[in-house]
Design a protein around this motif. Structure first.
Motif, PDB file in Angstrom:
ATOM      1  N   ARG A 167       0.842  -1.189   0.000  1.00  0.00           N
ATOM      2  CA  ARG A 167       0.000   0.000   0.000  1.00  0.00           C
ATOM      3  C   ARG A 167       0.878   1.239   0.000  1.00  0.00           C
ATOM      4  NH1 ARG A 167      -4.244   2.066   4.703  1.00  0.00           N
ATOM      5  NH2 ARG A 167      -5.043   3.852   3.534  1.00  0.00           N
ATOM      6  N   ILE A 168       0.542   2.179  -0.878  1.00  0.00           N
ATOM      7  CA  ILE A 168       1.287   3.432  -0.993  1.00  0.00           C
ATOM      8  C   ILE A 168       0.288   4.576  -1.084  1.00  0.00           C
ATOM      9  CG2 ILE A 168       2.867   4.789  -2.425  1.00  0.00           C
ATOM     10  CD1 ILE A 168       4.024   2.118  -3.430  1.00  0.00           C
ATOM     11  N   MET A 169       0.516   5.648  -0.323  1.00  0.00           N
ATOM     12  CA  MET A 169      -0.295   6.857  -0.395  1.00  0.00           C
ATOM     13  C   MET A 169       0.537   7.938  -1.076  1.00  0.00           C
ATOM     14  SD  MET A 169      -3.157   5.985   1.246  1.00  0.00           S
ATOM     15  CE  MET A 169      -3.951   7.434   1.951  1.00  0.00           C
ATOM     16  N   GLN A 170       0.020   8.468  -2.185  1.00  0.00           N
ATOM     17  CA  GLN A 170       0.749   9.466  -2.957  1.00  0.00           C
ATOM     18  C   GLN A 170      -0.075  10.749  -3.053  1.00  0.00           C
ATOM     19  OE1 GLN A 170       3.866   9.265  -4.387  1.00  0.00           O
ATOM     20  NE2 GLN A 170       3.645  11.386  -5.055  1.00  0.00           N
ATOM     21  N   ALA A 171       0.528  11.886  -2.718  1.00  0.00           N
ATOM     22  CA  ALA A 171      -0.164  13.176  -2.779  1.00  0.00           C
ATOM     23  C   ALA A 171      -0.082  13.750  -4.188  1.00  0.00           C
ATOM     24  CB  ALA A 171       0.435  14.149  -1.780  1.00  0.00           C
ATOM     25  N   TYR A 172      -1.133  14.470  -4.592  1.00  0.00           N
ATOM     26  CA  TYR A 172      -1.201  15.127  -5.896  1.00  0.00           C
ATOM     27  C   TYR A 172      -1.778  16.535  -5.726  1.00  0.00           C
ATOM     28  CZ  TYR A 172      -0.328  10.813  -8.543  1.00  0.00           C
ATOM     29  OH  TYR A 172       0.232   9.681  -9.077  1.00  0.00           O
ATOM     30  N   GLU A 173      -1.564  17.340  -6.762  1.00  0.00           N
ATOM     31  CA  GLU A 173      -2.149  18.681  -6.839  1.00  0.00           C
ATOM     32  C   GLU A 173      -1.870  19.494  -5.568  1.00  0.00           C
ATOM     33  OE1 GLU A 173      -3.470  19.620  -9.764  1.00  0.00           O
ATOM     34  OE2 GLU A 173      -3.022  17.596 -10.508  1.00  0.00           O
ATOM     35  N   ASP A 200      -7.220   4.141  -5.900  1.00  0.00           N
ATOM     36  CA  ASP A 200      -8.321   4.914  -5.328  1.00  0.00           C
ATOM     37  C   ASP A 200      -7.849   6.357  -5.154  1.00  0.00           C
ATOM     38  OD1 ASP A 200     -10.576   5.819  -4.086  1.00  0.00           O
ATOM     39  OD2 ASP A 200     -10.358   4.622  -2.279  1.00  0.00           O
ATOM     40  N   TYR A 201      -8.317   7.242  -6.025  1.00  0.00           N
ATOM     41  CA  TYR A 201      -7.910   8.647  -6.040  1.00  0.00           C
ATOM     42  C   TYR A 201      -9.041   9.475  -5.456  1.00  0.00           C
ATOM     43  CZ  TYR A 201      -5.833  12.956  -7.999  1.00  0.00           C
ATOM     44  OH  TYR A 201      -5.256  14.188  -8.171  1.00  0.00           O
ATOM     45  N   ILE A 217     -12.837  15.946 -11.958  1.00  0.00           N
ATOM     46  CA  ILE A 217     -12.936  14.577 -12.462  1.00  0.00           C
ATOM     47  C   ILE A 217     -11.885  14.258 -13.529  1.00  0.00           C
ATOM     48  CG2 ILE A 217     -14.431  12.931 -13.651  1.00  0.00           C
ATOM     49  CD1 ILE A 217     -16.807  14.407 -12.263  1.00  0.00           C
ATOM     50  N   PRO A 218     -11.736  15.058 -14.619  1.00  0.00           N
ATOM     51  CA  PRO A 218     -10.709  14.707 -15.610  1.00  0.00           C
ATOM     52  C   PRO A 218      -9.286  14.788 -15.082  1.00  0.00           C
ATOM     53  CG  PRO A 218     -11.719  16.830 -16.121  1.00  0.00           C
ATOM     54  CD  PRO A 218     -12.535  16.221 -15.034  1.00  0.00           C
ATOM     55  N   VAL A 219      -9.034  15.704 -14.136  1.00  0.00           N
ATOM     56  CA  VAL A 219      -7.698  15.794 -13.525  1.00  0.00           C
ATOM     57  C   VAL A 219      -7.411  14.527 -12.724  1.00  0.00           C
ATOM     58  CG1 VAL A 219      -6.263  17.070 -11.885  1.00  0.00           C
ATOM     59  CG2 VAL A 219      -7.782  18.306 -13.451  1.00  0.00           C
ATOM     60  N   ALA A 220      -8.409  14.077 -11.969  1.00  0.00           N
ATOM     61  CA  ALA A 220      -8.254  12.848 -11.185  1.00  0.00           C
ATOM     62  C   ALA A 220      -7.954  11.669 -12.090  1.00  0.00           C
ATOM     63  CB  ALA A 220      -9.521  12.588 -10.375  1.00  0.00           C
TER      64      ALA A 220
END
Length: 244
Positions: A167-173, A200-201, A217-220
């Motif tokens: 399991r990995i949690m990655q931050a975005y934006e 799962d974003y 939605i499209p960015v996700a």
């Protein structure tokens, strides 16, 4: 560059919204929405919740109540489902995956329909999730042939591992969004190896308005798709039969 496959490994994709409301949930809302979508989603199903109580002395566990938690409306062929509950909307699709453009249109159409009828004040949470099951012909595989992401054991230890979960949690934006990546092996009765890659974003910093939600939605999807492609090799893409 976007990649499309004839045989994508997607077993389920779902986009879920949880809304902020200024009034109590009205259970007539699912019926009003069903009247608008029943030609495409004719089958109805109820999902119920239940509560348990543990007696402080006897230690007995008893079910003390249960109510309707959400309504589910399904296509006749089982290829898609719309779920409605208290301040909740979810759109699920199943194989054969309809390609992103069609799924995105399905999400936007039902979000607009929900907003027009339920009139939510805003969005508390959005999640876009893709569950991929990659099945191989062999009982065992060399992970490095098919994946850029895989369990790594210390060099002093034999590199043959059995059951695993990662399991990995990655931050975005800028930390606004988070991708929860889970990867594990799947046991099979057919003697073949399978790997589950669950992406799962979701919105980590809530309180959006509806317009921001639609733009999210499209960015996700772009970020989620980028992670999926980063996790696999060209040998894996050959299995999915990329459309060029």
């Amino acid at each position: 560059m976007r990649r499309n496959y004839r045989k994508p490994p997607i077993v389920e994709a779902v986009c879920e919204f949880r809304f902020r409301s200024t009034r109590e949930w009205d259970w007539t809302i699912p019926g009003l929405i069903y009247d608008r979508i029943k030609s495409e989603f004719p089958e109805k199903r109820q999902q119920k919740s239940f509560e348990v109580s543990i007696a402080p002395v006897e230690g007995k566990i008893t079910e003390v109540g249960g109510g309707l938690s959400r309504m589910q409306f399904l296509r006749s062929d089982g290829s898609a489902m719309v779920q409605l509950g208290p301040d909740l909307l979810a759109i699920n699709v199943y194989p054969p995956y309809p390609q992103w453009e069609n799924f995105e249109a399905l999400i936007n159409n039902h979000l607009a329909l929900y907003a027009g009828i339920a009139e939510p004040a805003g969005v508390k949470r959005i999640g876009l999730r893709y569950i991929n099951k990659i099945t191989f012909q062999e009982p065992t595989i060399e992970m490095t042939d098919y994946f850029e992401l895989y369990p790594r054991l210390p060099r002093a230890v034999p590199q043959e591992h059995g059951t695993f979960t990662m399991r990995i949690m990655q931050a975005y934006e800028g930390g606004r969004d988070t991708l929860n990546l889970r990867m594990r092996d799947v046991k099979s009765n057919t003697g073949t190896a399978s790997i589950l890659l669950d992406l799962d974003y979701f919105l980590a910093q809530p309180e959006f308005d509806l317009k921001e939600g639609m733009a999210w939605i499209p960015v996700a999807h772009q970020n989620l798709e980028g992670m999926f492609e980063a996790c696999i090799t060209d040998k894996t893409r050959e299995m999915f039969e990329e459309i060029r």
